[in-house]
Structures are given as C-alpha cells and as structure tokens.
Design a protein around this motif. Structure first.
Motif, mmCIF file in Angstrom:
data_model
loop_
_atom_site.group_PDB
_atom_site.id
_atom_site.type_symbol
_atom_site.label_atom_id
_atom_site.label_comp_id
_atom_site.label_asym_id
_atom_site.label_seq_id
_atom_site.Cartn_x
_atom_site.Cartn_y
_atom_site.Cartn_z
ATOM 1 N N PRO A 20 -7.763 1.623 25.300
ATOM 2 C CA PRO A 20 -8.378 2.949 25.432
ATOM 3 C C PRO A 20 -8.433 3.443 26.879
ATOM 4 O O PRO A 20 -8.208 4.616 27.140
ATOM 5 C CB PRO A 20 -9.782 2.769 24.861
ATOM 6 N N GLU A 21 -8.686 2.554 27.825
ATOM 7 C CA GLU A 21 -8.729 2.972 29.222
ATOM 8 C C GLU A 21 -7.351 3.411 29.704
ATOM 9 O O GLU A 21 -7.225 4.388 30.416
ATOM 10 C CB GLU A 21 -9.258 1.847 30.124
ATOM 11 N N ARG A 22 -6.317 2.690 29.320
ATOM 12 C CA ARG A 22 -4.951 3.045 29.713
ATOM 13 C C ARG A 22 -4.557 4.380 29.091
ATOM 14 O O ARG A 22 -3.950 5.231 29.735
ATOM 15 C CB ARG A 22 -3.983 1.935 29.274
ATOM 16 N N ASP A 23 -4.889 4.545 27.801
ATOM 17 C CA ASP A 23 -4.574 5.797 27.125
ATOM 18 C C ASP A 23 -5.307 6.960 27.774
ATOM 19 O O ASP A 23 -4.731 8.031 27.959
ATOM 20 C CB ASP A 23 -4.927 5.719 25.639
ATOM 21 N N ASP A 24 -6.570 6.762 28.124
ATOM 22 C CA ASP A 24 -7.339 7.812 28.786
ATOM 23 C C ASP A 24 -6.710 8.179 30.125
ATOM 24 O O ASP A 24 -6.623 9.356 30.477
ATOM 25 C CB ASP A 24 -8.796 7.374 29.013
ATOM 26 N N GLU A 25 -6.245 7.192 30.866
ATOM 27 C CA GLU A 25 -5.606 7.447 32.154
ATOM 28 C C GLU A 25 -4.281 8.185 31.970
ATOM 29 O O GLU A 25 -3.965 9.107 32.719
ATOM 30 C CB GLU A 25 -5.391 6.140 32.917
ATOM 31 N N ASP A 26 -3.518 7.802 30.956
ATOM 32 C CA ASP A 26 -2.259 8.487 30.679
ATOM 33 C C ASP A 26 -2.497 9.948 30.296
ATOM 34 O O ASP A 26 -1.772 10.837 30.737
ATOM 35 C CB ASP A 26 -1.484 7.773 29.567
ATOM 36 N N ILE A 27 -3.511 10.195 29.498
ATOM 37 C CA ILE A 27 -3.849 11.566 29.106
ATOM 38 C C ILE A 27 -4.274 12.370 30.330
ATOM 39 O O ILE A 27 -3.870 13.521 30.505
ATOM 40 C CB ILE A 27 -4.946 11.566 28.022
ATOM 41 N N ARG A 28 -5.061 11.754 31.187
ATOM 42 C CA ARG A 28 -5.506 12.431 32.412
ATOM 43 C C ARG A 28 -4.305 12.771 33.299
ATOM 44 O O ARG A 28 -4.193 13.887 33.806
ATOM 45 C CB ARG A 28 -6.492 11.544 33.175
ATOM 46 N N LEU A 29 -3.393 11.814 33.468
ATOM 47 C CA LEU A 29 -2.206 12.053 34.292
ATOM 48 C C LEU A 29 -1.326 13.156 33.695
ATOM 49 O O LEU A 29 -0.815 14.013 34.424
ATOM 50 C CB LEU A 29 -1.395 10.766 34.452
ATOM 51 N N ALA A 30 -1.149 13.138 32.388
ATOM 52 C CA ALA A 30 -0.331 14.163 31.734
ATOM 53 C C ALA A 30 -0.927 15.550 31.969
ATOM 54 O O ALA A 30 -0.198 16.507 32.263
ATOM 55 C CB ALA A 30 -0.209 13.874 30.240
ATOM 56 N N ALA A 31 -2.237 15.651 31.872
ATOM 57 C CA ALA A 31 -2.900 16.936 32.100
ATOM 58 C C ALA A 31 -2.736 17.388 33.547
ATOM 59 O O ALA A 31 -2.477 18.573 33.809
ATOM 60 C CB ALA A 31 -4.377 16.831 31.732
ATOM 61 N N LEU A 32 -2.873 16.460 34.492
ATOM 62 C CA LEU A 32 -2.734 16.815 35.903
ATOM 63 C C LEU A 32 -1.313 17.263 36.242
ATOM 64 O O LEU A 32 -1.110 18.240 36.970
ATOM 65 C CB LEU A 32 -3.145 15.640 36.793
ATOM 66 N N VAL A 33 -0.326 16.550 35.710
ATOM 67 C CA VAL A 33 1.066 16.914 35.975
ATOM 68 C C VAL A 33 1.383 18.265 35.331
ATOM 69 O O VAL A 33 1.991 19.132 35.966
ATOM 70 C CB VAL A 33 2.042 15.818 35.472
ATOM 71 N N ALA A 34 0.961 18.468 34.088
ATOM 72 C CA ALA A 34 1.205 19.744 33.408
ATOM 73 C C ALA A 34 0.545 20.895 34.168
ATOM 74 O O ALA A 34 1.141 21.972 34.316
ATOM 75 C CB ALA A 34 0.693 19.683 31.974
ATOM 76 N N GLN A 35 -0.656 20.654 34.664
ATOM 77 C CA GLN A 35 -1.352 21.682 35.436
ATOM 78 C C GLN A 35 -0.573 21.996 36.717
ATOM 79 O O GLN A 35 -0.369 23.157 37.068
ATOM 80 C CB GLN A 35 -2.763 21.233 35.773
#
Length: 99
Positions: A20-35
């Motif tokens: 869950p922590e890795r998935d949360d970090e991946d989701i956060r990174l995806a959002a930052l890159v998309a932004q």
C-alpha cells in the motif's frame, strides 16, 4: 498503474507486504508528473498518459514533434522521487502509410 483488487476481508493482501505504501507513492508521483505536464506550455495540449510502477514513470501516447517528446521526458525526470523514466511517446502520424 494496475492496482490489485483484493477482497475486503483478505488480510494476506494487506499484512506486512509494504505494497500500500508503494502504491500510494506511485499514485502521488503519477499525479505530480501529470500536473507538471499539464502546466508546461510545451506539453499541455498533448495526448500523454502517465503511469508509474515502483517509482518508474512510463509515458505513453502521441505528441506533435520530437521536441515535445524530449521535453515530456525531462519534465518527468524533474519530479522528485522518480527513479527512472520510460519515454514510450510516439509522434502523431508516425507509422501511418501514405498511399
């Protein structure tokens, strides 16, 4: 990013895996890159899909020219926490036969 869909009562999928922590970090990174891509004037109107797996950003879709492709990869690299970038962006119109 593909997320596993465990049953709600499945303790084995949650206990001690660290997932869950890795998935949360991946989701956060995806959002930052998309932004970052949506803000930059070079990449904002392009068809770019951002996926992150284990800190690796995967860029797919179509862009208008090689400069935009390169800029998208560089913008993704600039996001803190990104461990690698797989730039699989293709040029719009590339690979089509003209006849």
């Amino acid at each position: 990013m593909l997320l596993p869909w465990p049953y709600p009562d499945d303790e084995a999928s949650h206990a001690g895996s660290g997932r869950p922590e890795r998935d949360d970090e991946d989701i956060r990174l995806a959002a930052l890159v998309a932004q970052r891509l949506s803000i930059d004037w070079t990449t904002r109107r392009q068809q770019i899909v951002v996926t992150v797996q284990n800190g690796v950003v995967i860029l797919t879709g179509r862009v208008t020219d090689p400069y935009v492709r390169q800029a998208a990869g560089e913008l993704a690299w600039d996001v803190q926490g990104v461990s690698d970038v797989c730039n699989a962006l293709r040029l719009a119109g590339a690979g089509r036969s003209r006849g």
